[in-house]
Design an enzyme around this catalytic site. Structure first.
Site, PDB file in Angstrom:
ATOM      1  N   ASP A 453      23.848 -59.078 -16.253  1.00 32.54           N
ATOM      2  CA  ASP A 453      23.944 -58.550 -17.638  1.00 32.54           C
ATOM      3  C   ASP A 453      22.816 -59.071 -18.465  1.00 32.54           C
ATOM      4  O   ASP A 453      22.468 -58.557 -19.329  1.00 32.54           O
ATOM      5  CB  ASP A 453      25.271 -58.597 -18.395  1.00 32.54           C
ATOM      6  CG  ASP A 453      25.902 -59.843 -18.157  1.00 32.54           C
ATOM      7  OD1 ASP A 453      25.403 -60.839 -17.485  1.00 32.54           O
ATOM      8  OD2 ASP A 453      26.957 -60.175 -18.671  1.00 32.54           O
TER       9      ASP A 453
HETATM   10  C1  LAN Z   1      28.260 -68.126 -18.766  1.00 28.60           C
HETATM   11  C2  LAN Z   1      27.655 -67.653 -20.116  1.00 28.60           C
HETATM   12  C3  LAN Z   1      27.075 -66.420 -20.069  1.00 28.60           C
HETATM   13  C4  LAN Z   1      27.815 -65.430 -19.048  1.00 28.60           C
HETATM   14  C5  LAN Z   1      27.588 -64.035 -19.556  1.00 28.60           C
HETATM   15  C6  LAN Z   1      25.979 -63.477 -19.460  1.00 28.60           C
HETATM   16  C7  LAN Z   1      28.170 -63.689 -21.083  1.00 28.60           C
HETATM   17  C8  LAN Z   1      28.566 -63.292 -18.536  1.00 28.60           C
HETATM   18  O1  LAN Z   1      28.350 -61.720 -18.821  1.00 28.60           O
HETATM   19  C9  LAN Z   1      28.169 -63.544 -17.072  1.00 28.60           C
HETATM   20  C10 LAN Z   1      28.524 -65.126 -16.858  1.00 28.60           C
HETATM   21  C11 LAN Z   1      27.590 -65.990 -17.732  1.00 28.60           C
HETATM   22  C12 LAN Z   1      26.317 -66.218 -17.328  1.00 28.60           C
HETATM   23  C13 LAN Z   1      28.220 -67.452 -17.707  1.00 28.60           C
HETATM   24  C14 LAN Z   1      28.948 -67.928 -16.414  1.00 28.60           C
HETATM   25  C15 LAN Z   1      29.714 -69.112 -16.513  1.00 28.60           C
HETATM   26  C16 LAN Z   1      28.994 -70.250 -17.583  1.00 28.60           C
HETATM   27  C17 LAN Z   1      27.734 -70.607 -17.145  1.00 28.60           C
HETATM   28  C18 LAN Z   1      28.973 -69.574 -18.934  1.00 28.60           C
HETATM   29  C19 LAN Z   1      30.449 -69.137 -19.542  1.00 28.60           C
HETATM   30  C20 LAN Z   1      28.565 -70.541 -20.029  1.00 28.60           C
HETATM   31  C21 LAN Z   1      29.236 -72.079 -19.346  1.00 28.60           C
HETATM   32  C22 LAN Z   1      29.761 -71.690 -18.011  1.00 28.60           C
HETATM   33  C23 LAN Z   1      29.674 -72.839 -16.813  1.00 28.60           C
HETATM   34  C24 LAN Z   1      30.386 -72.371 -15.903  1.00 28.60           C
HETATM   35  C25 LAN Z   1      30.316 -73.979 -17.484  1.00 28.60           C
HETATM   36  C26 LAN Z   1      30.228 -75.226 -16.825  1.00 28.60           C
HETATM   37  C27 LAN Z   1      31.411 -75.363 -16.514  1.00 28.60           C
HETATM   38  C28 LAN Z   1      31.874 -75.356 -14.962  1.00 28.60           C
HETATM   39  C29 LAN Z   1      33.259 -74.718 -14.628  1.00 28.60           C
HETATM   40  C30 LAN Z   1      30.976 -75.575 -13.869  1.00 28.60           C
END
Ligand code: LAN
Length: 727
Positions: A453
């Site tokens: 996305d």
């Molecule tokens: C994110 C942030 C953005 C998010 C969107 C683009 C909004 C979504 O549509 C797809 C998934 C994604 C890219 C996403 C995946 C998981 C993330 C990277 C996070 C929520 C930001 C932080 C999170 C990450 C897993 C944090 C670290 C923690 C762990 C459990 C490894």
């Protein structure tokens, strides 16, 4: 600069450092770091800007604007303010905090490798932890969550490493809370892991994390390359440190923590079997019987593992860690694997190695200063995500075409241009990574990860800025847009949906092996309504401008994606959101996609039910307010107050669906306008984002992008409805 004890005041409301000396540095590809100026001369040469002040919670001193009488005027005032928060390179920096299990990895990893922080950083991290301690003295999994053994055991260690003494009232209270939660013994798996790395929990108390998994044949349905990327990239270095039973040098602090964290003598603890001791408050995804059974076998294996096999496994794991560091310029996928890789490279390559120096430099990318202190962020920022929405907002509302906003649009386009990923990864083919040529990342291009996305919203932003404005340079060629389209088409799953970073590679039953206890649905990729709709809308908009490129593939993709969206709608009309809160967030995206294939309130049951679902939850005051708990329970949970961001999402959804009555939209618009401050900004309200079902994460830029977008769009929309005589 060390880890020696610090004198910490008892109250944390006022900064512990001189806030007039901090500056946000924006360099390279939108990279953020905060620096503390030491001399008055430096401060005079480099004055603080509204951008620095805003994010530090200081008054920006921007002028009051003429009060808005119409929604468009309100949107214009909003952008007038928001323009001051655009960095010199064109993007909008922002805080990306919320999770409360990141500072611990940062501090533990830095402590055992001996990489210091400045005293100012230490003081402000301590203040952040003090400000986010709950009433009972403990910490949750995120800033709005109740105290857990995970949050409390790890942040207790963090605050002590950072320099708070054990008899500071905050430490005393936190310890009391931790002991009440079952002590650090009851920390969930990731907590146990970090405590073991710090040398205050024995490895036998962890469930096994065998690196040998990486030596298994790739066709096996549970081979780690089939796991969700965040899960596998965390378990990779975790298996290295577990598999080699890493132990830090014992220090006085470590010896002292062994006493502070438990209610019994450290040496008397029976470690074996602690893998199943998890505090009830923490437990979201309990072990399955399959997982428990597997652990029994693996625990036996650990007792007789073959040294040559273990060495071969560690070698393979190390190779993949190296690959990840290279591919991302040492930034890594996220903050968790960043700090684990950091330790492994220190251990294997050594503190003076080039690799470790590069790791040290990138640590700063995750440290962000806010009004309440310094945090570690969920990624190295949300640069692309934020610029994509505000760019679309200003073009669609017409604000972008106004003379005073032209320069800001061109800057935004320039940033988007450099942010598109130009090629596949350095180790493409042997790193299990999806193609990235033409993709847009969530944060910066150096981070290098394709997200479905983000590619879609990045492309939409470019199309809006380049195709709808006549004064912008055409920086992104048709070929580069085709590359983005190729990436998106390559990401569709067989049932039509889109996941986050890759196609779904593993079977659903792998979720039964979720070892993390505190997160839901982390083992494999899943389809998400939000990701699906972003891609769908991007392709639908793209083909309006470039009708020839892969037209048949795009048509087929859209049809299948709509099929998925129809199936994903709940009987009550809502869609479950996974990355924002929750039904409101998903509804906006879903209703937009439906409208782009011609399904609206008056023509489609799906769209009508989606609108009715939203309207059912509109409040007396005209707004919407949903709690993060909706994402955990999968049922609508009301929030204390209506939220401007969610109200904007809901109204956007209604407008996409061409909802024919003005009244609910007008009421919502009035609420959002009434919350606007005289300088054009909006105050921060509750947290906006979510991940892994249980962790809330902040998207503070949304209070500008979605409000401005909604108000500007509503202005035109309401006028149209009036013209048709509909109230
Ligand atoms: C994110 C942030 C953005 C998010 C969107 C683009 C909004 C979504 O549509 C797809 C998934 C994604 C890219 C996403 C995946 C998981 C993330 C990277 C996070 C929520 C930001 C932080 C999170 C990450 C897993 C944090 C670290 C923690 C762990 C459990 C490894």
């Amino acid at each position: 600069m060390s880890f020696s004890p610090l004198d910490i005041p008892n109250t944390s409301s006022k900064p512990f450092t001189d806030y007039s000396r901090w500056r946000l540095v924006v360099d390279e590809d939108g990279r953020h770091s905060w620096t503390y100026l030491r001399t008055d001369e430096e401060c005079a040469e480099w004055p603080q800007k509204p951008l620095d002040k805003f994010w530090m919670g200081l008054p920006t001193d921007l002028p009051d604007l003429p009060p808005a009488k119409t929604p468009l005027e309100s949107a214009r005032n909003g952008y007038e303010y928001y323009k001051h928060l655009q960095a010199h390179d064109g993007h909008w920096p922002g805080e990306y905090g919320g999770p409360m299990f990141l500072i611990p990895g940062l501090t533990i990893g830095s402590y055992i490798t001996g990489v210091p922080f400045t005293n100012e950083e230490r003081l402000e991290m301590i203040r952040y932890l003090m400000n986010h301690a709950n009433e009972d003295g403990g910490w949750g999994i995120h800033i709005e969550g109740p105290s857990t053994a995970f949050g409390t055991s790890l942040n207790y260690c963090a605050i002590r490493i950072l320099g708070m003494s054990a008899d500071h009232p905050v430490a005393v209270k936190a310890r009391g809370c931790l002991h009440g939660l079952g002590s650090a013994l009851a920390a969930p798996a990731w907590g146990k892991f970090w405590l073991s790395v710090l040398g205050v929990y024995e490895w036998e108390g962890n469930n096994p994390v065998p690196p040998e998994l990486w030596l298994l044949p790739e066709w096996l349905p549970f081979h780690p390359h089939r796991w969700w990327i965040h899960c596998r990239m965390v378990y990779l270095p975790m298996s290295y440190l577990y598999g080699s039973r890493f132990k830090p040098k014992e220090t006085d602090l470590i010896l002292s923590l062994r006493e502070e964290l438990y209610t019994q003598d450290y040496d008397s603890i029976e470690w074996e079997g602690q893998g199943n001791n998890v505090c009830k408050v923490d437990l979201y995804a309990p072990h399955s019987a399959l997982f428990d059974g597997l652990n029994v076998i693996l625990t036996q294996y650990e007792k007789c593992s073959l040294p040559p096999l273990r060495r071969a496994a560690l070698k393979r794991v190390y190779e993949l860690i190296l690959t990840e560091d290279d591919n991302t310029d040492f930034q890594d996928l996220g903050p968790v694997n960043k700090m684990m890789n950091f330790i492994v490279r220190w251990l294997v390559d050594g503190p003076e190695s080039v690799a470790f120096k590069k790791h040290r430099r990138r640590r700063a990318d995750f440290m962000w200063l806010a009004g309440e202190g310094m945090m570690m962020t969920g990624t190295n920022g949300s640069q692309l995500w934020d610029i994509a929405f505000i760019s679309q907002a200003i073009v669609e509302t017409g604000l972008g075409a106004e003379d005073s906003n032209r320069a800001s649009c061109i800057k935004a386009l320039e940033w988007l241009d450099q942010a598109q990923i130009k090629g596949n990864t350095m180790h493409f083919g042997s790193d299990y990574r999806h193609q990235s040529k033409g993709a847009w990342p969530f944060s910066t291009p150096a981070q290098s990860y394709t997200v479905s996305d983000c590619t879609a919203e990045g492309l939409k932003a470019v199309l809006y800025l380049q195709e709808h404005l006549d004064f912008t340079p055409k920086l992104i060629s048709a070929q580069r847009m085709y590359d983005a389209v190729d990436v998106m088409l390559s990401l569709q799953n067989s049932d039509g949906g889109f996941a986050s970073y890759e196609i779904i590679r593993g079977p659903q039953w792998l979720e039964m092996l979720n070892p993390a206890e505190v997160f839901g649905r982390i083992m494999i990729e899943h389809n998400y309504p939000e990701c699906t709709t972003s891609v769908l809308t991007a392709l639908a908009i793209f083909r309006k401008h470039y009708s020839k490129y892969r037209a048949a593939d795009i048509e087929k993709c859209l049809q299948k994606a709509i099929g998925y969206l129809h199936r994903a709608q709940q009987p009550g009309g809502g869609w479950v959101g996974s990355w924002g809160i929750c039904f409101t967030y998903a509804a906006q995206f879903a209703l937009e996609s439906l409208s782009l294939v011609g399904e609206t309130y008056e023509t489609s049951d799906y769209s009508r039910k989606g609108c009715e679902f939203l309207l059912k939850h509109q409040r007396q005051d005209g707004g919407w307010g949903e709690s993060w708990e909706s994402c955990a329970t999968l049922e609508w949970v009301e929030q204390g107050d209506a939220q401007v961001v969610q109200t904007a999402w809901a109204v956007m959804g209604l407008m996409y669906a061409k909802y024919p009555h003005a009244e609910p939209i007008e009421r919502a618009v009035r609420l959002v306008m009434s919350r606007q401050l005289p300088d054009g900004s909006w105050a921060q309200e509750a947290i906006e984002g979510m991940f892994n079902r249980t962790v809330a994460i902040s998207y503070p830029n949304f209070k500008f992008s979605f409000t401005i977008w909604m108000l500007g769009k509503a202005d035109a929309y309401l006028r149209q409805l009036k013209a048709k005589g509909r109230n």
